[in-house]
Motif scaffolding. Structure first.
Motif, PDB file in Angstrom:
ATOM      1  N   ALA A 198     -14.127  13.730  37.710  1.00 57.28           N
ATOM      2  CA  ALA A 198     -14.526  12.795  36.436  1.00 57.28           C
ATOM      3  C   ALA A 198     -13.248  11.814  36.061  1.00 57.28           C
ATOM      4  O   ALA A 198     -12.402  12.546  35.462  1.00 57.28           O
ATOM      5  CB  ALA A 198     -15.301  13.364  35.272  1.00 57.28           C
ATOM      6  N   PHE A 199     -13.402  10.560  36.104  1.00 56.69           N
ATOM      7  CA  PHE A 199     -12.187   9.888  35.636  1.00 56.69           C
ATOM      8  C   PHE A 199     -12.726   8.907  34.564  1.00 56.69           C
ATOM      9  O   PHE A 199     -14.006   8.684  34.726  1.00 56.69           O
ATOM     10  CB  PHE A 199     -11.443   8.876  36.765  1.00 56.69           C
ATOM     11  CG  PHE A 199     -10.836   9.742  38.043  1.00 56.69           C
ATOM     12  CD1 PHE A 199      -9.743  10.601  37.449  1.00 56.69           C
ATOM     13  CD2 PHE A 199     -11.365   9.775  39.058  1.00 56.69           C
ATOM     14  CE1 PHE A 199      -9.099  11.467  38.268  1.00 56.69           C
ATOM     15  CE2 PHE A 199     -10.711  10.673  40.117  1.00 56.69           C
ATOM     16  CZ  PHE A 199      -9.789  11.456  39.802  1.00 56.69           C
ATOM     17  N   ALA A 200     -11.878   8.224  33.743  1.00 60.48           N
ATOM     18  CA  ALA A 200     -12.446   7.196  33.037  1.00 60.48           C
ATOM     19  C   ALA A 200     -13.302   6.351  33.874  1.00 60.48           C
ATOM     20  O   ALA A 200     -12.896   5.731  34.951  1.00 60.48           O
ATOM     21  CB  ALA A 200     -11.412   6.552  32.302  1.00 60.48           C
ATOM     22  N   ALA A 201     -14.369   5.533  33.312  1.00 61.12           N
ATOM     23  CA  ALA A 201     -15.034   4.493  34.079  1.00 61.12           C
ATOM     24  C   ALA A 201     -13.868   3.587  34.498  1.00 61.12           C
ATOM     25  O   ALA A 201     -13.650   2.652  33.605  1.00 61.12           O
ATOM     26  CB  ALA A 201     -16.001   3.927  33.143  1.00 61.12           C
ATOM     27  N   ILE A 202     -13.642   3.376  35.521  1.00 63.79           N
ATOM     28  CA  ILE A 202     -12.731   2.445  36.018  1.00 63.79           C
ATOM     29  C   ILE A 202     -13.755   1.174  36.452  1.00 63.79           C
ATOM     30  O   ILE A 202     -14.831   1.159  37.311  1.00 63.79           O
ATOM     31  CB  ILE A 202     -12.166   2.858  37.582  1.00 63.79           C
ATOM     32  CG1 ILE A 202     -11.463   4.108  37.204  1.00 63.79           C
ATOM     33  CG2 ILE A 202     -11.269   1.832  38.166  1.00 63.79           C
ATOM     34  CD1 ILE A 202     -10.816   4.864  38.565  1.00 63.79           C
TER      35      ILE A 202
ATOM     36  N   LYS B 161      -4.352   8.141  45.615  1.00 67.37           N
ATOM     37  CA  LYS B 161      -4.726   9.208  45.302  1.00 67.37           C
ATOM     38  C   LYS B 161      -4.896   8.973  43.835  1.00 67.37           C
ATOM     39  O   LYS B 161      -3.941   8.778  43.125  1.00 67.37           O
ATOM     40  CB  LYS B 161      -3.585  10.324  45.501  1.00 67.37           C
ATOM     41  CG  LYS B 161      -4.058  11.750  44.779  1.00 67.37           C
ATOM     42  CD  LYS B 161      -3.187  12.864  45.187  1.00 67.37           C
ATOM     43  CE  LYS B 161      -3.366  14.086  44.503  1.00 67.37           C
ATOM     44  NZ  LYS B 161      -2.345  15.238  44.461  1.00 67.37           N
ATOM     45  N   VAL B 162      -5.762   9.294  42.961  1.00 65.14           N
ATOM     46  CA  VAL B 162      -6.074   9.081  41.763  1.00 65.14           C
ATOM     47  C   VAL B 162      -6.086  10.397  40.887  1.00 65.14           C
ATOM     48  O   VAL B 162      -6.690  11.322  41.129  1.00 65.14           O
ATOM     49  CB  VAL B 162      -7.490   8.404  41.563  1.00 65.14           C
ATOM     50  CG1 VAL B 162      -7.642   7.971  40.046  1.00 65.14           C
ATOM     51  CG2 VAL B 162      -7.459   7.055  42.310  1.00 65.14           C
TER      52      VAL B 162
ATOM     53  N   ASN C  61      -7.509  10.452  28.486  1.00 64.62           N
ATOM     54  CA  ASN C  61      -9.173   9.997  28.717  1.00 64.62           C
ATOM     55  C   ASN C  61      -9.239   8.487  28.974  1.00 64.62           C
ATOM     56  O   ASN C  61     -10.039   8.108  29.677  1.00 64.62           O
ATOM     57  CB  ASN C  61      -9.565  10.068  26.989  1.00 64.62           C
ATOM     58  CG  ASN C  61      -9.882  11.515  27.097  1.00 64.62           C
ATOM     59  OD1 ASN C  61      -9.689  12.460  27.719  1.00 64.62           O
ATOM     60  ND2 ASN C  61     -10.082  11.946  25.570  1.00 64.62           N
ATOM     61  N   ASN C  62      -8.122   7.689  28.369  1.00 70.15           N
ATOM     62  CA  ASN C  62      -8.611   6.241  29.013  1.00 70.15           C
ATOM     63  C   ASN C  62      -7.479   5.576  30.017  1.00 70.15           C
ATOM     64  O   ASN C  62      -7.386   4.487  29.986  1.00 70.15           O
ATOM     65  CB  ASN C  62      -8.603   5.302  27.872  1.00 70.15           C
ATOM     66  CG  ASN C  62      -7.276   5.247  26.992  1.00 70.15           C
ATOM     67  OD1 ASN C  62      -6.445   6.098  27.177  1.00 70.15           O
ATOM     68  ND2 ASN C  62      -7.198   4.424  25.973  1.00 70.15           N
ATOM     69  N   THR C  63      -6.770   6.462  30.692  1.00 64.40           N
ATOM     70  CA  THR C  63      -5.560   6.202  31.501  1.00 64.40           C
ATOM     71  C   THR C  63      -5.672   6.937  32.949  1.00 64.40           C
ATOM     72  O   THR C  63      -6.052   8.003  33.137  1.00 64.40           O
ATOM     73  CB  THR C  63      -4.129   6.285  30.953  1.00 64.40           C
ATOM     74  OG1 THR C  63      -4.090   5.747  29.670  1.00 64.40           O
ATOM     75  CG2 THR C  63      -3.308   5.942  31.878  1.00 64.40           C
TER      76      THR C  63
ATOM     77  N   LEU D 294      -7.634   1.777  30.155  1.00 63.73           N
ATOM     78  CA  LEU D 294      -8.660   0.890  29.668  1.00 63.73           C
ATOM     79  C   LEU D 294      -8.818   0.603  28.008  1.00 63.73           C
ATOM     80  O   LEU D 294      -8.583   1.829  27.376  1.00 63.73           O
ATOM     81  CB  LEU D 294     -10.002   1.580  29.990  1.00 63.73           C
ATOM     82  CG  LEU D 294     -10.131   1.826  31.741  1.00 63.73           C
ATOM     83  CD1 LEU D 294     -11.461   2.847  32.047  1.00 63.73           C
ATOM     84  CD2 LEU D 294      -9.947   0.637  32.333  1.00 63.73           C
ATOM     85  N   ASN D 295      -8.851  -0.301  27.714  1.00 64.98           N
ATOM     86  CA  ASN D 295      -8.530  -0.915  26.340  1.00 64.98           C
ATOM     87  C   ASN D 295      -9.811  -0.726  25.538  1.00 64.98           C
ATOM     88  O   ASN D 295     -10.923  -0.680  26.251  1.00 64.98           O
ATOM     89  CB  ASN D 295      -7.945  -2.177  26.250  1.00 64.98           C
ATOM     90  CG  ASN D 295      -6.514  -2.349  26.916  1.00 64.98           C
ATOM     91  OD1 ASN D 295      -5.678  -1.517  26.774  1.00 64.98           O
ATOM     92  ND2 ASN D 295      -6.522  -3.335  27.664  1.00 64.98           N
ATOM     93  N   ASP D 296     -10.002  -0.556  24.420  1.00 69.62           N
ATOM     94  CA  ASP D 296     -11.020  -0.355  23.524  1.00 69.62           C
ATOM     95  C   ASP D 296     -12.056  -1.561  23.840  1.00 69.62           C
ATOM     96  O   ASP D 296     -13.253  -1.457  23.526  1.00 69.62           O
ATOM     97  CB  ASP D 296     -10.959  -0.210  22.039  1.00 69.62           C
ATOM     98  CG  ASP D 296     -10.039   1.175  21.630  1.00 69.62           C
ATOM     99  OD1 ASP D 296     -10.325   2.107  22.640  1.00 69.62           O
ATOM    100  OD2 ASP D 296      -9.357   1.317  20.673  1.00 69.62           O
ATOM    101  N   ASP D 297     -11.457  -2.739  23.871  1.00 72.33           N
ATOM    102  CA  ASP D 297     -12.354  -4.020  24.095  1.00 72.33           C
ATOM    103  C   ASP D 297     -12.848  -4.169  25.434  1.00 72.33           C
ATOM    104  O   ASP D 297     -13.630  -5.011  25.642  1.00 72.33           O
ATOM    105  CB  ASP D 297     -11.736  -5.138  23.621  1.00 72.33           C
ATOM    106  CG  ASP D 297     -10.357  -5.589  24.600  1.00 72.33           C
ATOM    107  OD1 ASP D 297     -10.231  -4.932  25.331  1.00 72.33           O
ATOM    108  OD2 ASP D 297      -9.741  -6.402  24.296  1.00 72.33           O
ATOM    109  N   GLY D 298     -12.627  -3.066  26.412  1.00 78.02           N
ATOM    110  CA  GLY D 298     -13.344  -3.042  27.608  1.00 78.02           C
ATOM    111  C   GLY D 298     -12.256  -3.851  28.612  1.00 78.02           C
ATOM    112  O   GLY D 298     -12.502  -3.762  29.764  1.00 78.02           O
TER     113      GLY D 298
END
Length: 97
Positions: free
Chosen positions: A16-20, A49-50, A55-57, A71-75
């Motif tokens: 599970a990765f941050a929503a890319i 390889k990921v 949490n957001n990187t 991934l920034n807070d503004d999407g």
């Protein structure tokens, strides 16, 4: 038996990765980054390889290049890279995106 089934299902699940988001970025030194939504990440056309850094990187490695997608807070996304020679830089959205 139940714990064996649970263990087997965990092995089969992708990490599970941050929503890319879908991204197309150009970086200095002819490095191109492409992601499909929720992965995979491609560096110069080769699947990388990921790993999850925070949490957001997401960190992707391939072709001798390390790419960091935050991934920034503004999407929006911030994308940077380090090449095999240790050069670093900020990547920009590819023209037309």
């Amino acid at each position: 038996m139940k714990s064996l089934l649970i263990a087997a299902s965990l092995i089969a699940m992708p990490p599970a990765f941050a929503a890319i988001p879908m991204l197309n970025y150009d970086c200095p030194n002819d490095v191109q980054i492409h992601t499909d939504e929720n992965g995979p990440v491609y560096i110069n056309g080769q699947e990388a390889k990921v790993t999850q850094d925070k949490n957001n990187t997401v960190v992707a490695k391939g072709e001798g290049v390390t790419v960091q997608i935050t991934l920034n807070d503004d999407g929006t996304a911030s994308v940077s890279y380090t090449d095999p020679d240790g050069n670093t830089g900020v990547c920009d959205p590819a023209e037309g995106d």
